[in-house]
Design a protein around this motif. Structure first.
Motif, PDB file in Angstrom:
ATOM      1  N   LYS A  50       0.862  -1.185   0.000  1.00 37.92           N
ATOM      2  CA  LYS A  50       0.000   0.000   0.000  1.00 37.92           C
ATOM      3  C   LYS A  50       0.899   1.236   0.000  1.00 37.92           C
ATOM      4  CE  LYS A  50      -3.796  -2.192   2.508  1.00 37.92           C
ATOM      5  NZ  LYS A  50      -4.444  -2.328   3.809  1.00 37.92           N
ATOM      6  N   ASP A  51       0.434   2.305  -0.632  1.00 42.22           N
ATOM      7  CA  ASP A  51       1.276   3.496  -0.705  1.00 42.22           C
ATOM      8  C   ASP A  51       1.299   4.288   0.593  1.00 42.22           C
ATOM      9  OD1 ASP A  51      -1.308   4.401  -0.958  1.00 42.22           O
ATOM     10  OD2 ASP A  51      -0.957   5.587  -2.754  1.00 42.22           O
ATOM     11  N   GLN A  52       0.323   4.091   1.455  1.00 43.07           N
ATOM     12  CA  GLN A  52       0.322   4.794   2.735  1.00 43.07           C
ATOM     13  C   GLN A  52       0.907   3.891   3.825  1.00 43.07           C
ATOM     14  OE1 GLN A  52      -2.392   3.570   1.311  1.00 43.07           O
ATOM     15  NE2 GLN A  52      -3.744   2.671   2.807  1.00 43.07           N
ATOM     16  N   VAL A  53       1.480   4.522   4.817  1.00 38.02           N
ATOM     17  CA  VAL A  53       2.055   3.784   5.939  1.00 38.02           C
ATOM     18  C   VAL A  53       0.929   3.204   6.784  1.00 38.02           C
ATOM     19  CG1 VAL A  53       3.473   3.958   8.019  1.00 38.02           C
ATOM     20  CG2 VAL A  53       4.101   5.240   5.973  1.00 38.02           C
ATOM     21  N   VAL A  54       1.033   1.912   7.053  1.00 34.87           N
ATOM     22  CA  VAL A  54       0.054   1.227   7.885  1.00 34.87           C
ATOM     23  C   VAL A  54       0.739   0.923   9.216  1.00 34.87           C
ATOM     24  CG1 VAL A  54      -1.364  -0.839   8.110  1.00 34.87           C
ATOM     25  CG2 VAL A  54      -1.053   0.211   5.874  1.00 34.87           C
ATOM     26  N   ARG A  71       7.251   1.809  -1.783  1.00 35.23           N
ATOM     27  CA  ARG A  71       5.930   1.502  -1.253  1.00 35.23           C
ATOM     28  C   ARG A  71       4.896   1.598  -2.364  1.00 35.23           C
ATOM     29  NH1 ARG A  71       4.538   1.201   3.750  1.00 35.23           N
ATOM     30  NH2 ARG A  71       6.337   2.289   4.515  1.00 35.23           N
ATOM     31  N   GLU A 133      -0.023  -4.408   5.363  1.00 38.90           N
ATOM     32  CA  GLU A 133       0.701  -3.440   4.538  1.00 38.90           C
ATOM     33  C   GLU A 133       0.506  -3.671   3.041  1.00 38.90           C
ATOM     34  OE1 GLU A 133       4.754  -2.311   6.407  1.00 38.90           O
ATOM     35  OE2 GLU A 133       4.464  -4.451   6.791  1.00 38.90           O
TER      36      GLU A 133
END
Length: 159
Positions: A50-54, A71, A133
């Protein structure tokens, strides 16, 4: 299902151009009516991030791996002439100008064509990647699952 109706791909590399090629092949085979399985391992897992931080709990080395790796599909570089990301930007520009589908669009098309995407759990453990993620719609399995699929396929590719 007949052996001739199955295709498998091991996606080992996380370079943009190789990822695009993998999905073009997978989508082409699926459009021809084949059952397609893509097995993402090691650097190929970065395509699925995923491009956002999880927020997930990780140890120090896992955090370092996560920080150093791209990412998702928009952050991938190309295998040759990347020049700090300039090569990937040029490739994306030319693809857009020529009306070639983006990697994200190819990935969505693969989902719509029921391409099975498997994330290698051993590689995930080694690289400190957690299920949360990765993009939705994946299967998580080990090499035995891939080998079972490959044994039934008449086309097996390693990219």
């Amino acid at each position: 299902m007949d052996k001739q109706d199955k295709t498998t791909l091991i996606v080992f590399d996380g370079d943009l151009d190789k990822a695009i090629a993998s999905f073009i092949i997978a989508n082409g085979a699926a459009a021809m009516g084949k059952k397609v399985t893509m097995f993402f391992t090691f650097w190929g897992l970065n395509i699925l991030r995923k491009d956002q931080v999880v927020p997930v709990k990780k140890g120090f080395l896992e955090k370092m791996f996560a920080w150093m790796m791209p990412r998702g599909p928009e952050k991938l570089g190309i295998s040759k002439m990347n020049f700090g990301g300039l090569g990937a930007k040029m490739m994306k520009y030319i693809m857009k100008k020529k009306n070639v589908a983006t990697l994200a669009e190819l990935m969505q098309m693969a989902k719509e064509l029921d391409v099975e995407m498997i994330a290698c759990t051993m590689s995930m453990d080694v690289m400190g990647i957690k299920e949360e993620e990765l993009i939705d719609g994946l299967k998580f399995a080990g090499v035995a699952t891939y080998l079972g699929e490959a044994d039934q396929a008449n086309i097996n590719l390693f990219i």
